[in-house]
Design a protein around this motif. Structure first.
Motif, PDB file in Angstrom:
ATOM      1  N   ARG A 225      51.849  70.150  73.883  1.00 54.93           N
ATOM      2  CA  ARG A 225      52.765  69.089  74.307  1.00 54.93           C
ATOM      3  C   ARG A 225      53.877  68.906  73.265  1.00 54.93           C
ATOM      4  O   ARG A 225      55.038  69.121  73.538  1.00 54.93           O
ATOM      5  CB  ARG A 225      51.997  67.775  74.498  1.00 54.93           C
ATOM      6  CG  ARG A 225      50.869  67.856  75.523  1.00 54.93           C
ATOM      7  CD  ARG A 225      51.385  68.038  76.938  1.00 54.93           C
ATOM      8  NE  ARG A 225      50.304  67.988  77.915  1.00 54.93           N
ATOM      9  CZ  ARG A 225      49.643  69.044  78.381  1.00 54.93           C
ATOM     10  NH1 ARG A 225      49.958  70.249  77.947  1.00 54.93           N
ATOM     11  NH2 ARG A 225      48.677  68.932  79.254  1.00 54.93           N
ATOM     12  N   ARG A 226      53.492  68.510  72.089  1.00 58.60           N
ATOM     13  CA  ARG A 226      54.457  68.333  70.994  1.00 58.60           C
ATOM     14  C   ARG A 226      53.682  68.221  69.685  1.00 58.60           C
ATOM     15  O   ARG A 226      52.468  67.980  69.677  1.00 58.60           O
ATOM     16  CB  ARG A 226      55.311  67.079  71.204  1.00 58.60           C
ATOM     17  CG  ARG A 226      54.534  65.780  71.185  1.00 58.60           C
ATOM     18  CD  ARG A 226      55.452  64.590  71.437  1.00 58.60           C
ATOM     19  NE  ARG A 226      54.726  63.324  71.430  1.00 58.60           N
ATOM     20  CZ  ARG A 226      54.089  62.814  72.471  1.00 58.60           C
ATOM     21  NH1 ARG A 226      54.100  63.467  73.624  1.00 58.60           N
ATOM     22  NH2 ARG A 226      53.449  61.665  72.377  1.00 58.60           N
ATOM     23  N   ALA A 227      54.390  68.393  68.579  1.00 55.65           N
ATOM     24  CA  ALA A 227      53.758  68.276  67.267  1.00 55.65           C
ATOM     25  C   ALA A 227      54.795  67.827  66.249  1.00 55.65           C
ATOM     26  O   ALA A 227      55.998  68.095  66.396  1.00 55.65           O
ATOM     27  CB  ALA A 227      53.128  69.604  66.843  1.00 55.65           C
ATOM     28  N   THR A 228      54.306  67.159  65.215  1.00 56.68           N
ATOM     29  CA  THR A 228      55.148  66.674  64.123  1.00 56.68           C
ATOM     30  C   THR A 228      54.464  67.015  62.807  1.00 56.68           C
ATOM     31  O   THR A 228      53.245  66.883  62.678  1.00 56.68           O
ATOM     32  CB  THR A 228      55.362  65.155  64.224  1.00 56.68           C
ATOM     33  OG1 THR A 228      55.859  64.820  65.518  1.00 56.68           O
ATOM     34  CG2 THR A 228      56.356  64.682  63.177  1.00 56.68           C
ATOM     35  N   VAL A 229      55.262  67.458  61.838  1.00 65.99           N
ATOM     36  CA  VAL A 229      54.746  67.829  60.523  1.00 65.99           C
ATOM     37  C   VAL A 229      55.554  67.087  59.465  1.00 65.99           C
ATOM     38  O   VAL A 229      56.788  67.064  59.525  1.00 65.99           O
ATOM     39  CB  VAL A 229      54.848  69.348  60.280  1.00 65.99           C
ATOM     40  CG1 VAL A 229      54.301  69.713  58.912  1.00 65.99           C
ATOM     41  CG2 VAL A 229      54.123  70.126  61.384  1.00 65.99           C
ATOM     42  N   TRP A 230      54.853  66.499  58.494  1.00 63.75           N
ATOM     43  CA  TRP A 230      55.505  65.875  57.345  1.00 63.75           C
ATOM     44  C   TRP A 230      55.118  66.617  56.082  1.00 63.75           C
ATOM     45  O   TRP A 230      53.933  66.886  55.848  1.00 63.75           O
ATOM     46  CB  TRP A 230      55.079  64.413  57.191  1.00 63.75           C
ATOM     47  CG  TRP A 230      55.599  63.463  58.207  1.00 63.75           C
ATOM     48  CD1 TRP A 230      56.723  62.678  58.130  1.00 63.75           C
ATOM     49  CD2 TRP A 230      54.993  63.146  59.484  1.00 63.75           C
ATOM     50  NE1 TRP A 230      56.863  61.909  59.253  1.00 63.75           N
ATOM     51  CE2 TRP A 230      55.819  62.172  60.111  1.00 63.75           C
ATOM     52  CE3 TRP A 230      53.856  63.583  60.150  1.00 63.75           C
ATOM     53  CZ2 TRP A 230      55.523  61.641  61.356  1.00 63.75           C
ATOM     54  CZ3 TRP A 230      53.550  63.075  61.400  1.00 63.75           C
ATOM     55  CH2 TRP A 230      54.388  62.106  61.991  1.00 63.75           C
ATOM     56  N   VAL A 231      56.115  66.972  55.258  1.00 64.25           N
ATOM     57  CA  VAL A 231      55.846  67.548  53.936  1.00 64.25           C
ATOM     58  C   VAL A 231      56.455  66.626  52.898  1.00 64.25           C
ATOM     59  O   VAL A 231      57.426  65.899  53.161  1.00 64.25           O
ATOM     60  CB  VAL A 231      56.412  68.972  53.802  1.00 64.25           C
ATOM     61  CG1 VAL A 231      55.824  69.902  54.849  1.00 64.25           C
ATOM     62  CG2 VAL A 231      57.933  68.980  53.876  1.00 64.25           C
TER      63      VAL A 231
END
Length: 266
Positions: free
Chosen positions: A235-241
Motif C-alpha cells: 500500500r505505502r511505506a515511510t522511512v525515517w533516518v
C-alpha cells in the motif's frame, strides 16, 4: 534493396532486440545510476537494536551492526520473533552482507532463516554485471524440502538491502530528491522508488529526534520472465533516518494487505 539484404537486415535487427532484452534493460532501465554521494562514510561503523511489530504490538527484535573491514563494509542483521508472535511464527533470521566501501556496490549476501518446520538458506553473489542467487529449503530432519534453486539476474545496478541503504545514505538527501533502486530480497529483485519528503522532528519511544523522512512511492517485483510488475499487496511505506552524521535508520512504517508493520529503534 535485394531480398538477401532485406533478410540480412531483419536478422540483424532481431539479434539486436534479443541482445537488448537479455541485458535486463526491460526492467532496470529506469533505475537510478547516480555515483556515490559526498556525505561522509560510516568508517566508524554503527550498531542499533529495533522493535519490530504489527498493528502497534511488538512481535520481534532486530539488531543491525555495520563495521568497516579494510576495503569493505561488513554488515550483520539478526531478527528473532518473541512473545505470542513466536508461538504463532517461530523465526530466527541472520543476514550478512559484504559491500565495497569505495563503490557501495554489494559483493555477497548470505541469509539463513530457522523456522519451526524448515530451514531456508540463501546466497547472492554480485559480479558487477549480474546477481547469482542460490536458495535451499530443508526440512527440520535435514532432508531437502525441494531441490536447490539457482538463478542469475543480469543487471549491473542490483543492490542488496544494505548496499542500497549505504548508497542512499551517501547522497545529499535534499527535499524532493527521488531515487529508484533495484534490490535483491534476496530471493528476487524488487524495484523501489523513494522520495525525500521532509527534514523534520520525529517522536520515538526513546525521545524526539531530527529525521529525514522518505516515502516509498512504488514497489515492483521482477518475475522469472524478466518483467517488473507492481506489488498489489503493498500500500505505502515511510522511512525515517537520523538527520545527523550517522544517518541510521530510526523507524519504518509499511501498510500492506495484512495491516500496518513497523520497525523502530530502541
Amino acid at each position: 534493396m535485394s531480398f538477401a539484404r532485406l533478410h540480412a537486415g531483419c536478422r540483424a535487427s532481431l539479434a539486436l532486440i534479443v541482445a537488448f532484452a537479455c541485458t535486463g534493460a526491460a526492467w532496470d532501465a529506469g533505475v537510478t545510476r547516480a555515483p556515490v554521494g559526498t556525505f561522509p562514510p560510516l568508517d566508524r561503523g554503527l550498531s542499533a537494536t529495533y522493535r519490530v511489530g504489527w498493528g502497534g504490538v511488538a512481535a520481534a527484535r532486530a539488531k543491525l551492526e555495520i563495521k568497516r573491514n579494510g576495503s569493505n563494509f561488513e554488515v550483520q542483521a539478526t531478527t528473532v520473533t518473541q512473545g505470542a508472535a513466536r508461538v504463532l511464527f517461530s523465526l530466527d533470521a541472520n543476514l550478512k552482507s559484504t559491500v565495497a566501501a569505495n563503490t557501495l556496490r554489494p559483493i555477497l549476501t548470505a541469509q539463513d532463516e530457522e523456522r519451526s518446520n524448515r530451514t531456508i538458506r540463501e546466497r547472492v553473489r554480485f559480479t558487477g554485471q549480474s546477481a547469482e542467487r542460490w536458495r535451499l529449503v530443508l526440512n527440520k530432519s535435514g532432508d531437502e524440502f525441494k531441490p536447490a534453486e539457482r538463478k542469475t539476474y543480469a543487471s549491473e545496478v542490483l543492490h542488496d538491502f544494505f548496499s542500497a541503504y549505504l548508497f542512499l545514505r551517501s547522497q545529499t538527501l535534499a527535499d524532493s530528491e527521488s531515487y529508484t533502486l533495484a534490490v535483491m530480497s534476496p530471493s528476487v529483485p524488487y524495484i523501489l522508488t523513494m522520495t525525500v519528503r521532509a527534514h523534520e522532528e520525529i517522536a520515538l519511544r526513546s525521545g524526539k529526534m531530527r529525521a529525514i523522512r522518505f516515502s516509498v512511492d512504488a514497489v515492483s517485483k521482477v518475475g522469472d520472465e524478466g518483467v517488473a510488475r507492481p506489488q498489489k499487496k503493498f500500500r505505502r511505506a515511510t522511512v525515517w533516518v537520523a538527520d545527523d552524521a550517522s544517518r541510521r535508520i530510526l523507524r519504518v512504517e509499511s501498510q500492506v494487505f495484512i495491516g500496518s508493520v513497523f520497525l523502530e529503534i530502541d
